[in-house]
Design an enzyme around this catalytic site. Structure first.
Site, mmCIF file in Angstrom:
data_model
loop_
_atom_site.group_PDB
_atom_site.id
_atom_site.type_symbol
_atom_site.label_atom_id
_atom_site.label_comp_id
_atom_site.label_asym_id
_atom_site.label_seq_id
_atom_site.Cartn_x
_atom_site.Cartn_y
_atom_site.Cartn_z
ATOM 1 N N CYS A 124 3.200 3.015 9.706
ATOM 2 C CA CYS A 124 3.497 2.022 10.743
ATOM 3 C C CYS A 124 2.712 0.738 10.508
ATOM 4 C CB CYS A 124 3.188 2.608 12.118
ATOM 5 S SG CYS A 124 3.447 1.430 13.448
ATOM 6 N N CYS A 184 1.393 -0.955 13.658
ATOM 7 C CA CYS A 184 0.204 -0.316 14.249
ATOM 8 C C CYS A 184 -1.044 -0.654 13.434
ATOM 9 C CB CYS A 184 0.321 1.200 14.268
ATOM 10 S SG CYS A 184 1.910 1.827 14.728
ATOM 11 N N ASP A 185 -0.936 -0.597 12.115
ATOM 12 C CA ASP A 185 -2.133 -0.606 11.272
ATOM 13 C C ASP A 185 -2.290 -1.843 10.384
ATOM 14 O OD1 ASP A 185 -2.693 1.907 12.307
ATOM 15 O OD2 ASP A 185 -1.466 2.900 10.803
#
Ligand code: NDP
Length: 318
Positions: free
Chosen positions: A136, A139-140
């Protein structure tokens, strides 16, 4: 073990589950919805959603799912944390066990369990998951500002992740196992236009390098068999999804990947009173808007099923 009886049980909290909840709640069926391991589903892992009708400026994915939830709650859906751990569709009402301790008896079950990201299956990928390996970018990606990263995959997800990362990272390698992308034309253009994305055609990941943190990636050109090491700090896997349907294996008809088979044009499975919606049964479209539409079908089919059951009971007692 606790026991409870409900009319409609919805499993999953993505666009399909929440839309089924809105419809079932408005029909007075008092649905109970279990959110599963990732409340809000896959859209909580995305950034801007630009293709959901009604939002001309786009909408943030997690915010959209908060709004879906609020709408389902507004009409009285009972939304709960919890994972379905087993199901028993052998009789009726259907029995669904939550977190291995609560059994819910449901007259109708709407499956909206969605899908999850697939992994390559490399030992090093698993070992370094969360330590530089991710599925992701939204997300990261933040952690790799100014660093070098690699994305594997050639579909829309990979193209989207690579484009997103190109705005944060210094350099993005995109590993594509064939000599063409599967992604849509517009996404391909974005990738090919980005000055800091380098597409490595016919290239596959062999091993993620690093002990406690990703330090590189061994790749191979599958045409020439030439291997090389890329110096990267982040490795993003974007090779598609697998439906979250393992708990229904053997009970419902599925294709070889695990997508639940429904009667065409409906959400009905082969078991009366069990309906499948969203990505758990859709390997073709897999969009938020199609999942929401499918959730609506699930609720309407459940409503009709319950009305017919009620008539059967009335006729039997008349
Ligand atoms: P896809 O199945 O479309 O693509 C998967 C990609 O990963 C393919 O390029 C495939 O290669 C590659 N791949 C699969 N397995 C491996 C492997 N073991 N090693 C290397 N590469 C591998 O999945 P997506 O998640 O990209 O997209 C799913 C659906 O969601 C699509 O319908 C897509 O259009 C949609 N989507 C739409 C978005 C949007 O509109 N904003 C954003 C993201 C997804 P190959 O091509 O060789 O099979």
């Amino acid at each position: 073990m606790d026991n409870e009886k409900v009319k409609v049980l919805i499993i999953g909290s993505g666009p399909a589950g929440y839309t089924a909840a809105v419809y079932a709640a408005r029909a007075g069926l008092k649905p109970v919805l279990y959110q599963g391991g990732q409340p809000g589903g896959q859209l909580t892992l995305t950034n801007d959603v630009e293709n959901y009708p009604g939002y001309p400026e786009g909408i943030n994915g997690p915010q959209m799912m908060v709004d879906f939830q609020k709408q389902a709650e507004r009409f009285g859906t009972d939304i709960r944390y919890g994972m379905v751990t087993s199901v028993d569709f052998s009789g009726w009402p259907h029995k669904v066990t939550i977190d291995e301790k609560t059994t819910v008896e449901a007259e109708a079950v709407i499956i909206s369990t969605g899908a999850s990201a697939k992994w390559l299956g490399l030992e090093s990928e698993q070992r370094l998951n969360g330590m530089g390996v991710s599925a992701c970018a939204v997300c990261d990606g933040f952690f790799y500002r100014g660093q070098d990263v690699a994305v594997v995959g050639g579909g829309d997800t990979a193209a989207e992740e690579a484009t997103y990362l190109s705005k944060l990272a210094k350099k993005v390698y995109m590993l594509v196992r064939r000599d063409e992308l599967r992604a849509s034309k517009i996404m391909q253009q974005r990738v090919l236009k980005a000055p800091n994305i380098e597409v490595l055609w016919n290239t596959e990941a062999v091993e993620v390098l690093g002990k406690d943190q990703v330090e590189g990636l061994k790749v191979v050109n599958n045409k020439t068999n030439e291997e090389r090491d890329l110096e990267i700090q982040g490795f993003f896997v974007a090779i598609g999804h697998k439906p979250n349907t393992d708990i229904f294996k053997g009970l419902l008809d599925m294709d070889e990947v695990g997508y639940i088979k429904t009667i065409p044009g409906t959400s009905k499975t082969k078991i009366p009173g069990v309906f499948a919606t969203g990505d758990a049964q859709d390997k073709v479209y897999r969009q938020a808007v199609t999942a929401a539409g499918s959730g609506c079908m699930g609720a309407l089919d459940a409503e009709r099923f319950l009305a017919e059951k009620e008539m059967e009971v009335e006729a039997a007692t008349a």
